[in-house]
Design a protein around this motif. Structure first.
Motif, PDB file in Angstrom:
ATOM      1  N   GLU A   7       0.835  -1.203   0.000  1.00 47.39           N
ATOM      2  CA  GLU A   7       0.000   0.000   0.000  1.00 47.39           C
ATOM      3  C   GLU A   7       0.875   1.260   0.000  1.00 47.39           C
ATOM      4  OE1 GLU A   7      -3.362   2.291   2.706  1.00 47.39           O
ATOM      5  OE2 GLU A   7      -2.815   0.229   3.204  1.00 47.39           O
ATOM      6  N   PHE A   8       1.915   1.255   0.824  1.00 49.74           N
ATOM      7  CA  PHE A   8       2.839   2.388   0.860  1.00 49.74           C
ATOM      8  C   PHE A   8       3.483   2.590  -0.510  1.00 49.74           C
ATOM      9  CE2 PHE A   8       7.273   3.631   0.923  1.00 49.74           C
ATOM     10  CZ  PHE A   8       7.189   4.904   1.461  1.00 49.74           C
ATOM     11  N   LYS A   9       3.984   1.504  -1.093  1.00 51.41           N
ATOM     12  CA  LYS A   9       4.666   1.595  -2.382  1.00 51.41           C
ATOM     13  C   LYS A   9       3.739   2.148  -3.457  1.00 51.41           C
ATOM     14  CE  LYS A   9       7.947  -2.015  -1.278  1.00 51.41           C
ATOM     15  NZ  LYS A   9       8.323  -3.412  -1.437  1.00 51.41           N
ATOM     16  N   LYS A  10       2.480   1.737  -3.421  1.00 50.97           N
ATOM     17  CA  LYS A  10       1.506   2.224  -4.392  1.00 50.97           C
ATOM     18  C   LYS A  10       1.272   3.731  -4.194  1.00 50.97           C
ATOM     19  CE  LYS A  10      -3.151   1.306  -6.091  1.00 50.97           C
ATOM     20  NZ  LYS A  10      -4.357   0.500  -5.916  1.00 50.97           N
ATOM     21  N   LYS A  11       1.133   4.161  -2.956  1.00 53.13           N
ATOM     22  CA  LYS A  11       0.920   5.584  -2.669  1.00 53.13           C
ATOM     23  C   LYS A  11       2.163   6.404  -3.001  1.00 53.13           C
ATOM     24  CE  LYS A  11      -2.393   5.075   1.116  1.00 53.13           C
ATOM     25  NZ  LYS A  11      -2.580   5.246   2.571  1.00 53.13           N
ATOM     26  N   PHE A  12       3.335   5.876  -2.680  1.00 54.01           N
ATOM     27  CA  PHE A  12       4.580   6.616  -2.880  1.00 54.01           C
ATOM     28  C   PHE A  12       4.932   6.739  -4.365  1.00 54.01           C
ATOM     29  CE2 PHE A  12       9.071   7.745  -2.181  1.00 54.01           C
ATOM     30  CZ  PHE A  12       8.906   8.680  -1.177  1.00 54.01           C
ATOM     31  N   MET A  13       4.369   5.844  -5.184  1.00 51.24           N
ATOM     32  CA  MET A  13       4.638   5.858  -6.613  1.00 51.24           C
ATOM     33  C   MET A  13       4.235   7.200  -7.240  1.00 51.24           C
ATOM     34  SD  MET A  13       3.649   2.954  -9.500  1.00 51.24           S
ATOM     35  CE  MET A  13       2.689   2.124  -8.295  1.00 51.24           C
ATOM     36  N   LYS A  50      13.239  12.702  -2.258  1.00 46.40           N
ATOM     37  CA  LYS A  50      13.828  12.643  -0.922  1.00 46.40           C
ATOM     38  C   LYS A  50      13.746  11.211  -0.415  1.00 46.40           C
ATOM     39  CE  LYS A  50      13.102  16.065   2.014  1.00 46.40           C
ATOM     40  NZ  LYS A  50      14.435  16.534   2.285  1.00 46.40           N
ATOM     41  N   THR A  51      14.808  10.740   0.201  1.00 40.27           N
ATOM     42  CA  THR A  51      14.777   9.384   0.749  1.00 40.27           C
ATOM     43  C   THR A  51      13.779   9.330   1.892  1.00 40.27           C
ATOM     44  OG1 THR A  51      16.522   9.779   2.383  1.00 40.27           O
ATOM     45  CG2 THR A  51      17.213   9.014   0.176  1.00 40.27           C
ATOM     46  N   LEU A  52      13.236   8.162   2.096  1.00 40.60           N
ATOM     47  CA  LEU A  52      12.282   7.985   3.181  1.00 40.60           C
ATOM     48  C   LEU A  52      12.951   8.281   4.522  1.00 40.60           C
ATOM     49  CD1 LEU A  52       9.409   7.268   3.870  1.00 40.60           C
ATOM     50  CD2 LEU A  52      10.060   4.862   3.897  1.00 40.60           C
ATOM     51  N   GLU A  53      14.192   7.881   4.658  1.00 44.79           N
ATOM     52  CA  GLU A  53      14.942   8.144   5.893  1.00 44.79           C
ATOM     53  C   GLU A  53      15.035   9.651   6.164  1.00 44.79           C
ATOM     54  OE1 GLU A  53      19.531   7.949   6.487  1.00 44.79           O
ATOM     55  OE2 GLU A  53      18.729   5.948   6.899  1.00 44.79           O
ATOM     56  N   SER A  54      15.329  10.415   5.127  1.00 47.84           N
ATOM     57  CA  SER A  54      15.443  11.864   5.262  1.00 47.84           C
ATOM     58  C   SER A  54      14.093  12.489   5.602  1.00 47.84           C
ATOM     59  CB  SER A  54      15.994  12.455   3.970  1.00 47.84           C
ATOM     60  OG  SER A  54      16.046  13.849   4.044  1.00 47.84           O
ATOM     61  N   ALA A  55      13.032  12.020   4.965  1.00 49.34           N
ATOM     62  CA  ALA A  55      11.688  12.539   5.240  1.00 49.34           C
ATOM     63  C   ALA A  55      11.266  12.226   6.679  1.00 49.34           C
ATOM     64  CB  ALA A  55      10.686  11.956   4.252  1.00 49.34           C
ATOM     65  N   GLU A  56      11.558  11.011   7.127  1.00 49.25           N
ATOM     66  CA  GLU A  56      11.224  10.640   8.509  1.00 49.25           C
ATOM     67  C   GLU A  56      12.001  11.500   9.499  1.00 49.25           C
ATOM     68  OE1 GLU A  56      11.995   6.437   8.682  1.00 49.25           O
ATOM     69  OE2 GLU A  56      10.051   5.949   7.800  1.00 49.25           O
ATOM     70  N   LYS A  57      13.251  11.751   9.209  1.00 42.96           N
ATOM     71  CA  LYS A  57      14.091  12.595  10.070  1.00 42.96           C
ATOM     72  C   LYS A  57      13.498  14.010  10.161  1.00 42.96           C
ATOM     73  CE  LYS A  57      18.881  14.165  10.513  1.00 42.96           C
ATOM     74  NZ  LYS A  57      20.216  14.120   9.915  1.00 42.96           N
ATOM     75  N   LYS A  58      13.049  14.512   9.028  1.00 44.00           N
ATOM     76  CA  LYS A  58      12.459  15.850   8.995  1.00 44.00           C
ATOM     77  C   LYS A  58      11.166  15.890   9.813  1.00 44.00           C
ATOM     78  CE  LYS A  58      12.392  19.462   5.585  1.00 44.00           C
ATOM     79  NZ  LYS A  58      12.445  19.776   4.152  1.00 44.00           N
ATOM     80  N   LEU A  59      10.362  14.846   9.724  1.00 41.78           N
ATOM     81  CA  LEU A  59       9.135  14.783  10.526  1.00 41.78           C
ATOM     82  C   LEU A  59       9.461  14.806  12.016  1.00 41.78           C
ATOM     83  CD1 LEU A  59       6.970  12.150   8.610  1.00 41.78           C
ATOM     84  CD2 LEU A  59       6.455  14.587   8.909  1.00 41.78           C
ATOM     85  N   TYR A  64       6.541  15.826  14.479  1.00 41.35           N
ATOM     86  CA  TYR A  64       5.375  15.138  13.944  1.00 41.35           C
ATOM     87  C   TYR A  64       5.566  13.640  14.116  1.00 41.35           C
ATOM     88  CZ  TYR A  64       3.919  19.416  11.539  1.00 41.35           C
ATOM     89  OH  TYR A  64       3.523  20.690  11.240  1.00 41.35           O
ATOM     90  N   GLU A  65       4.471  12.949  14.315  1.00 45.55           N
ATOM     91  CA  GLU A  65       4.506  11.498  14.349  1.00 45.55           C
ATOM     92  C   GLU A  65       4.899  11.009  12.947  1.00 45.55           C
ATOM     93  OE1 GLU A  65       1.535   7.725  15.274  1.00 45.55           O
ATOM     94  OE2 GLU A  65       0.772   9.766  15.418  1.00 45.55           O
ATOM     95  N   VAL A  66       5.688   9.972  12.889  1.00 45.48           N
ATOM     96  CA  VAL A  66       6.161   9.458  11.600  1.00 45.48           C
ATOM     97  C   VAL A  66       5.092   8.538  11.019  1.00 45.48           C
ATOM     98  CG1 VAL A  66       7.959   8.138  10.424  1.00 45.48           C
ATOM     99  CG2 VAL A  66       8.568   9.662  12.293  1.00 45.48           C
ATOM    100  N   THR A  67       4.251   9.153  10.169  1.00 44.77           N
ATOM    101  CA  THR A  67       3.203   8.423   9.455  1.00 44.77           C
ATOM    102  C   THR A  67       3.211   8.876   8.004  1.00 44.77           C
ATOM    103  OG1 THR A  67       1.485  10.088   9.815  1.00 44.77           O
ATOM    104  CG2 THR A  67       1.726   8.377  11.522  1.00 44.77           C
TER     105      THR A  67
END
Length: 116
Positions: A7-13, A50-59, A64-67
């Motif tokens: 589901e994540f991969k489909k949304k992130f596409m 942006k890498t997911l790691e970088s986006a999570e770090k920014k959150l 912000y909760e990492v969602t």
């Protein structure tokens, strides 16, 4: 950490599609510019997601909760493009063209030399 399931991969596409569209639209704009003025001042362009790691770090940094929902709602630079010109005057001219196209919103212009 955001779970990277199907589901994540489909949304992130959609960000991959946005990156491709951004590159295509910029290429068209630059070709129009070159046709009108007889030269293309852009040395190169580079798009990125942006890498997911970088986006999570920014959150986390913004408390912000990492969602995935927070990623979509609060991270506004997931897709980006860098356009490099040799001359400062060209940077402003290209930025002006992009801004006037009404298809884009410029968030930042960095006119510093690449080696600065």
């Amino acid at each position: 950490m955001i779970e990277q399931n199907d589901e994540f991969k489909k949304k992130f596409m959609k960000y991959e599609f946005a990156k491709e569209r951004l590159q295509n639209e910029i290429n068209i704009l630059l070709k129009e510019y070159e046709y009108e003025l007889g030269y293309n001042p852009v040395e190169h362009t580079k798009t990125r997601i942006k890498t997911l790691e970088s986006a999570e770090k920014k959150l986390r940094k913004r408390n912000y909760e990492v969602t995935f929902e927070n990623l979509v709602n609060h991270i506004h630079d997931i897709v980006g493009i860098r356009i490099v010109c040799s001359f400062l005057s060209d940077v402003y001219e290209i930025a002006n063209r992009i801004q006037n196209s009404k298809q884009f919103k410029i968030k930042n212009i960095n006119d510093a030399p690449a080696n600065a």
